[in-house]
Design a protein around this motif. Structure first.
Motif, mmCIF file in Angstrom:
data_model
loop_
_atom_site.group_PDB
_atom_site.id
_atom_site.type_symbol
_atom_site.label_atom_id
_atom_site.label_comp_id
_atom_site.label_asym_id
_atom_site.label_seq_id
_atom_site.Cartn_x
_atom_site.Cartn_y
_atom_site.Cartn_z
ATOM 1 N N GLY A 238 0.817 -1.084 0.047
ATOM 2 C CA GLY A 238 0.204 -0.281 -0.139
ATOM 3 C C GLY A 238 0.477 1.302 0.274
ATOM 4 N N LEU A 239 0.345 1.695 -0.642
ATOM 5 C CA LEU A 239 1.102 3.635 -0.924
ATOM 6 C C LEU A 239 0.859 4.678 -0.774
ATOM 7 N N THR A 240 -0.205 4.261 1.151
ATOM 8 C CA THR A 240 -1.093 5.486 1.213
ATOM 9 C C THR A 240 -1.118 5.118 3.359
ATOM 10 N N TRP A 241 -1.035 5.864 3.708
ATOM 11 C CA TRP A 241 -1.235 5.808 5.288
ATOM 12 C C TRP A 241 -2.489 6.583 5.813
ATOM 13 N N SER A 242 -3.482 5.718 5.751
ATOM 14 C CA SER A 242 -4.073 6.603 6.580
ATOM 15 C C SER A 242 -5.444 5.625 7.447
ATOM 16 N N PRO A 243 -5.022 5.569 8.938
ATOM 17 C CA PRO A 243 -6.265 4.365 9.831
ATOM 18 C C PRO A 243 -7.034 5.936 10.035
ATOM 19 N N SER A 244 -8.309 4.784 10.411
ATOM 20 C CA SER A 244 -9.505 5.692 10.789
ATOM 21 C C SER A 244 -9.939 5.196 12.014
ATOM 22 N N PHE A 245 -10.516 5.853 12.695
ATOM 23 C CA PHE A 245 -10.538 4.601 13.927
ATOM 24 C C PHE A 245 -12.186 5.041 14.460
ATOM 25 N N SER A 246 -12.467 4.691 13.663
ATOM 26 C CA SER A 246 -14.428 5.149 13.359
ATOM 27 C C SER A 246 -14.581 3.888 13.682
ATOM 28 N N GLY A 247 -14.033 2.653 13.105
ATOM 29 C CA GLY A 247 -14.772 1.356 12.771
ATOM 30 C C GLY A 247 -13.783 0.289 13.617
ATOM 31 N N ARG A 248 -13.806 -0.700 13.126
ATOM 32 C CA ARG A 248 -12.705 -2.003 12.979
ATOM 33 C C ARG A 248 -11.582 -2.374 11.534
ATOM 34 N N GLY A 249 -11.100 -0.604 10.800
ATOM 35 C CA GLY A 249 -10.280 -0.672 9.854
ATOM 36 C C GLY A 249 -10.724 -1.289 8.721
ATOM 37 N N GLY A 250 -12.355 -0.478 8.742
ATOM 38 C CA GLY A 250 -13.043 -1.480 7.050
ATOM 39 C C GLY A 250 -12.722 -0.177 5.924
ATOM 40 N N SER A 251 -11.958 1.111 6.785
ATOM 41 C CA SER A 251 -11.998 2.427 5.802
ATOM 42 C C SER A 251 -11.048 2.277 6.345
#
Length: 490
Positions: A238-251
């Motif tokens: 992957g060339l993008t690092w964009s963690p989202s804490f809104s769910g369990r990693g779906g986005s």
């Protein structure tokens, strides 16, 4: 019983055993030391060793095995229906342990009674609300199976700890009595004690190996948990690092390539500063500086190694960053947008690494035999020619090791990167842009809003495992280079 007091009691039993063993040995010889096979202190040490060592070994083994036993016992209480999609049984057990610690802390703070915390019939919603009021719940909500399992976890943990304390004390007392029974004038106490000390030394030497194995296993198991929740191919490519804490990693997009690029880019800039400066300083101190200059300059140079990294980070944030911005920013060349950039962190990190390179290289250059210098001078070579063609090639394996140590230190640095390089995960060749590293994201992921049931937190272990493998590869390459040149000059 608290572990601290248990250790103190075992040490007290060992101390009493030492005194009794020493006096019993003298009494068996009628007070004449010449009739003893060993010195009286050996007899006391034999009793103390037999009391303390088996007890502490039992304690260590028990403390290591107890979590596995309790987890296996509690795991059966968690039905499959309680494991939500995207999670696993291991992650749910982590929530159980966290809830159990929350109950213990709430009881210790006086927020709830121990009877209420143990009551299996208590309303779990009421317990959850009280724990949240006490600041002990870190997950968004806690389910009834998790709460019941946490209550059972506390009971089993307390029971196992009590049994451990009794068993350890019994072993200590039995060991002391065994040592006292052996205490006679003709007993070879010195041989027994020295054999025991040798075994302890072997055990101490094995701690480093066992610690390394434990670190690797912890990284491996948690990395496996992460790859069960997030595709490995997406992580490594992957060339993008964009963690989202809104769910369990779906986005979430958790590509490691931008982080690796930032790590290597900043490390290369740091080494470009540290290696030439440190190596030239080492050559000057070892070959050109007089005794007085060396006695002052070398300690002053090594003071840099004792400065905390947070101070370097503040230096990068408050001094180097604004200085670079004034030169390369809008008022200067105009290619730098902010003080936090690769160049800021790289320059400060390079300054921090100078003592690592200079001190080790200085010791290595001084270790080159004087006969090689004298032979070069005898053939008519100048000092600079001797340094370039004789001393540096002979010291090259050690210098490579010093550079490797500096590289490992640069790859693992965190605070300077956090304060000096920014937090942007991007792929860019511009050294005046903000970037981040693997270590900085490990810290941010473990202090974010996610819990260990989400890939956003578990990704820290995958990052750590990747960094471990990369560093191991660098060590292997450096070892190959060192051996190759060492064979040439030995």
């Amino acid at each position: 019983m608290p572990l601290f007091w248990l250790i103190l009691i075992v040490l007290a039993v060992a101390t009493v055993g030492y005194v009794l063993g020493r006096s019993r040995a003298l009494a068996s010889a009628g007070g004449e030391r010449r009739k003893l096979h060993s010195l009286p202190s050996y007899y006391g040490a034999n009793v103390a060793m037999k009391a303390a060592v088996p007890a502490f070994l039992l304690m260590i083994v028990w403390l290591l095995a107890q979590p596995f036993y309790i987890d296996n016992s509690i795991s059966g209480m968690i039905p499959d229906s309680a494991i939500s999609e995207g999670s696993s049984r291991g992650l749910v057990m982590a929530e159980v342990r966290r809830a159990a610690r929350g109950l213990d802390n709430a009881v210790a703070m006086g927020e709830i009674t121990d009877d209420f915390a143990r009551n299996a019939r208590a309303d779990f919603n009421d317990i959850t609300a009280r724990l949240k009021e006490a600041g002990q719940i870190v997950t968004s909500e806690i389910t009834q199976p998790v709460m019941r399992a946490a209550q059972r976890f506390r009971i089993l943990d307390a029971t196992a700890s009590l049994i451990m304390a009794i068993a350890v004390l019994l072993v200590a007392v039995i060991g002391a009595l065994w040592g006292l029974r052996e205490t006679k004038a003709d007993f070879w106490a010195r041989n027994t004690v020295e054999g025991g000390v040798k075994a302890l030394l072997i055990g101490a030497a094995s701690i480093a190996i066992l610690t390394t194995i434990g670190i690797v296993l912890s990284l491996v198991f948690n990395t496996i948990e992460f790859f069960r929740l997030y595709p490995a191919i997406d992580f490594f490519t992957g060339l993008t690092w964009s963690p989202s804490f809104s769910g369990r990693g779906g986005s979430s997009e958790l590509g490691i390539i931008p982080l690796l690029w930032g790590t290597f880019y900043i490390s290369i800039v740091a080494l470009a500063v540290a290696v030439p400066v440190g190596l030239f300083a080492a050559i000057y101190l070892s070959e050109y500086a007089g005794p007085r200059v060396r006695a002052v300059a070398k300690p002053l140079l090594e003071v840099l190694a004792g400065i905390p990294t947070i101070v370097y980070g503040l230096f990068a944030l408050l001094t180097v960053g604004p200085l670079l911005l004034s030169v390369f920013g809008d008022e200067g060349i105009g290619i730098m947008q902010a003080g936090t950039a690769v160049m800021t962190a790289g320059l400060v990190m390079g300054i921090m690494l100078i003592p690592f390179v200079s001190s080790l290289s200085d010791d290595i250059i001084n270790a080159v035999p004087q006969a090689m210098r004298d032979g070069s001078y005898g053939l008519g070579a100048t000092k600079s020619e001797t340094v370039k063609q004789v001393i540096l090639p002979a010291a090259l394996p050690g210098i490579v090791g010093a550079i490797l140590l500096a590289a490992s230190r640069a790859i693992g640095e965190t605070m300077i990167v956090v304060l000096g390089a920014g937090a942007a995960a991007r792929l860019s060749l511009n050294p005046f842009e903000a970037m981040t590293t693997v270590t900085a994201k490990i810290v941010s992921q473990l202090t974010g809003d996610a819990d260990f049931a989400s890939p956003e937190a578990l990704v820290a272990f995958a990052l750590g495992m990747t960094l471990f493998v990369v560093t191991l590869g660098l060590n292997i390459v450096a070892l190959y280079i060192v051996r190759k040149y060492r064979e040439q000059y030995d």
